[in-house]
Design a protein around this motif. Structure first.
Motif, mmCIF file in Angstrom:
data_model
loop_
_atom_site.group_PDB
_atom_site.id
_atom_site.type_symbol
_atom_site.label_atom_id
_atom_site.label_comp_id
_atom_site.label_asym_id
_atom_site.label_seq_id
_atom_site.Cartn_x
_atom_site.Cartn_y
_atom_site.Cartn_z
ATOM 1 N N ASN A 238 -5.965 5.513 -5.080
ATOM 2 C CA ASN A 238 -7.317 5.387 -4.546
ATOM 3 C C ASN A 238 -7.951 4.070 -4.971
ATOM 4 O O ASN A 238 -8.604 3.398 -4.172
ATOM 5 C CB ASN A 238 -8.179 6.570 -4.997
ATOM 6 N N ASP A 239 -7.758 3.691 -6.225
ATOM 7 C CA ASP A 239 -8.322 2.438 -6.713
ATOM 8 C C ASP A 239 -7.716 1.248 -5.979
ATOM 9 O O ASP A 239 -8.433 0.341 -5.547
ATOM 10 C CB ASP A 239 -8.093 2.294 -8.218
ATOM 11 N N ALA A 240 -6.411 1.246 -5.827
ATOM 12 C CA ALA A 240 -5.748 0.140 -5.131
ATOM 13 C C ALA A 240 -6.226 0.061 -3.686
ATOM 14 O O ALA A 240 -6.518 -1.023 -3.171
ATOM 15 C CB ALA A 240 -4.227 0.318 -5.189
ATOM 16 N N TRP A 241 -6.341 1.198 -3.042
ATOM 17 C CA TRP A 241 -6.767 1.225 -1.645
ATOM 18 C C TRP A 241 -8.210 0.757 -1.506
ATOM 19 O O TRP A 241 -8.549 0.003 -0.607
ATOM 20 C CB TRP A 241 -6.587 2.625 -1.078
ATOM 21 N N SER A 242 -9.076 1.188 -2.422
ATOM 22 C CA SER A 242 -10.494 0.832 -2.321
ATOM 23 C C SER A 242 -10.736 -0.660 -2.573
ATOM 24 O O SER A 242 -11.772 -1.186 -2.193
ATOM 25 C CB SER A 242 -11.332 1.675 -3.283
ATOM 26 N N GLN A 243 -9.790 -1.344 -3.198
ATOM 27 C CA GLN A 243 -9.936 -2.779 -3.454
ATOM 28 C C GLN A 243 -9.505 -3.629 -2.264
ATOM 29 O O GLN A 243 -9.725 -4.838 -2.261
ATOM 30 C CB GLN A 243 -9.143 -3.177 -4.693
ATOM 31 N N SER A 244 -8.925 -3.024 -1.250
ATOM 32 C CA SER A 244 -8.463 -3.766 -0.091
ATOM 33 C C SER A 244 -9.638 -4.159 0.795
ATOM 34 O O SER A 244 -10.576 -3.381 0.977
ATOM 35 C CB SER A 244 -7.480 -2.914 0.715
ATOM 36 N N ASP A 245 -9.567 -5.358 1.367
ATOM 37 C CA ASP A 245 -10.605 -5.762 2.315
ATOM 38 C C ASP A 245 -10.305 -5.211 3.710
ATOM 39 O O ASP A 245 -11.140 -5.310 4.607
ATOM 40 C CB ASP A 245 -10.766 -7.282 2.355
ATOM 41 N N ASN A 246 -9.110 -4.624 3.889
ATOM 42 C CA ASN A 246 -8.735 -4.014 5.164
ATOM 43 C C ASN A 246 -7.961 -2.735 4.857
ATOM 44 O O ASN A 246 -6.732 -2.722 4.849
ATOM 45 C CB ASN A 246 -7.892 -4.991 5.995
ATOM 46 N N PRO A 247 -8.680 -1.629 4.596
ATOM 47 C CA PRO A 247 -8.022 -0.385 4.211
ATOM 48 C C PRO A 247 -6.995 0.114 5.221
ATOM 49 O O PRO A 247 -5.964 0.650 4.834
ATOM 50 C CB PRO A 247 -9.177 0.614 4.062
ATOM 51 N N THR A 248 -7.257 -0.076 6.507
ATOM 52 C CA THR A 248 -6.307 0.383 7.524
ATOM 53 C C THR A 248 -4.995 -0.379 7.403
ATOM 54 O O THR A 248 -3.910 0.219 7.407
ATOM 55 C CB THR A 248 -6.899 0.220 8.940
ATOM 56 N N ALA A 249 -5.076 -1.685 7.274
ATOM 57 C CA ALA A 249 -3.864 -2.489 7.131
ATOM 58 C C ALA A 249 -3.124 -2.129 5.844
ATOM 59 O O ALA A 249 -1.892 -2.081 5.825
ATOM 60 C CB ALA A 249 -4.216 -3.976 7.147
ATOM 61 N N ALA A 250 -3.868 -1.866 4.780
ATOM 62 C CA ALA A 250 -3.233 -1.484 3.514
ATOM 63 C C ALA A 250 -2.470 -0.170 3.672
ATOM 64 O O ALA A 250 -1.346 -0.040 3.186
ATOM 65 C CB ALA A 250 -4.285 -1.364 2.409
ATOM 66 N N LEU A 251 -3.071 0.794 4.358
ATOM 67 C CA LEU A 251 -2.387 2.073 4.583
ATOM 68 C C LEU A 251 -1.150 1.894 5.445
ATOM 69 O O LEU A 251 -0.100 2.478 5.158
ATOM 70 C CB LEU A 251 -3.326 3.091 5.234
ATOM 71 N N ILE A 252 -1.258 1.084 6.492
ATOM 72 C CA ILE A 252 -0.099 0.849 7.357
ATOM 73 C C ILE A 252 1.035 0.213 6.559
ATOM 74 O O ILE A 252 2.197 0.628 6.665
ATOM 75 C CB ILE A 252 -0.499 -0.018 8.574
ATOM 76 N N ALA A 253 0.701 -0.765 5.730
ATOM 77 C CA ALA A 253 1.726 -1.408 4.898
ATOM 78 C C ALA A 253 2.329 -0.405 3.912
ATOM 79 O O ALA A 253 3.547 -0.373 3.706
ATOM 80 C CB ALA A 253 1.132 -2.603 4.161
ATOM 81 N N PHE A 254 1.485 0.427 3.316
ATOM 82 C CA PHE A 254 1.957 1.427 2.364
ATOM 83 C C PHE A 254 2.877 2.429 3.049
ATOM 84 O O PHE A 254 3.960 2.744 2.547
ATOM 85 C CB PHE A 254 0.755 2.128 1.726
ATOM 86 N N PHE A 255 2.470 2.937 4.211
ATOM 87 C CA PHE A 255 3.300 3.893 4.945
ATOM 88 C C PHE A 255 4.635 3.266 5.325
ATOM 89 O O PHE A 255 5.668 3.935 5.337
ATOM 90 C CB PHE A 255 2.593 4.405 6.189
ATOM 91 N N GLY A 256 4.626 1.973 5.631
ATOM 92 C CA GLY A 256 5.859 1.270 5.968
ATOM 93 C C GLY A 256 6.835 1.182 4.806
ATOM 94 O O GLY A 256 8.039 1.039 5.012
ATOM 95 N N MET A 257 6.332 1.261 3.591
ATOM 96 C CA MET A 257 7.179 1.209 2.389
ATOM 97 C C MET A 257 7.753 2.573 2.030
ATOM 98 O O MET A 257 8.653 2.664 1.197
ATOM 99 C CB MET A 257 6.356 0.725 1.183
ATOM 100 N N MET A 258 7.226 3.629 2.640
ATOM 101 C CA MET A 258 7.617 4.984 2.256
ATOM 102 C C MET A 258 8.992 5.355 2.797
ATOM 103 O O MET A 258 9.362 4.949 3.893
ATOM 104 C CB MET A 258 6.601 5.994 2.786
#
Length: 137
Positions: free
Chosen positions: A82-102
């Motif tokens: 949650n902390d890492a995600w909340s620090q992103s200036d583009n939460p959607t892009a961060a989630l997409i990148a994270f899901f791509g690593m899964m």
């Protein structure tokens, strides 16, 4: 947000979380010594620091303490994410990148978690104008 645990703090908390019961410095020390050379006072200091930071609670037992986790490893991981995600200036892009690593297993676990959070879904669609069972009472 809690700071990420240091390497030795994580090694100690891993045991506290895994054992899921109050532990002594001696128990943690003996288990850690299977992997590394470490002093009793070092483990005692780490557990004291973890207590000061709010990761463990302790209860006196004679001249020593028993330490117990305040929360779970899952809650710790969730707070870090949650902390890492909340620090992103583009939460959607961060989630997409994270899901791509899964991995596929992680994506399955994510799907399971989403279903659990959403709760049971109704299997019968309701007509907008129809009365619900609660309306008939």
């Amino acid at each position: 947000m809690p700071r990420p645990l240091g390497e030795l703090e994580d090694a100690v908390m891993t045991r506290v979380w895994k054992w899921n019961r109050p532990v002594t410095v001696r128990e943690v020390l003996e288990d850690l010594q299977r992997e590394r050379s470490i002093a009793y006072t070092t483990v005692m200091t780490v557990l004291d620091n973890l207590h000061q930071k709010g990761w463990v609670r302790r209860e006196a037992e004679g001249r020593a303490y028993r330490y117990e986790a305040v929360s779970t490893r899952a809650a710790y991981a969730a707070a870090l994410m949650n902390d890492a995600w909340s620090q992103s200036d583009n939460p959607t892009a961060a989630l997409i990148a994270f899901f791509g690593m899964m991995s596929e297993e992680q994506r399955q676990a994510l799907g399971d978690a989403i279903r659990i959070v959403r709760g049971p879904e109704t299997t019968e669609p309701q007509n907008p104008g129809s009365a619900s069972p609660a309306d008939e009472r």
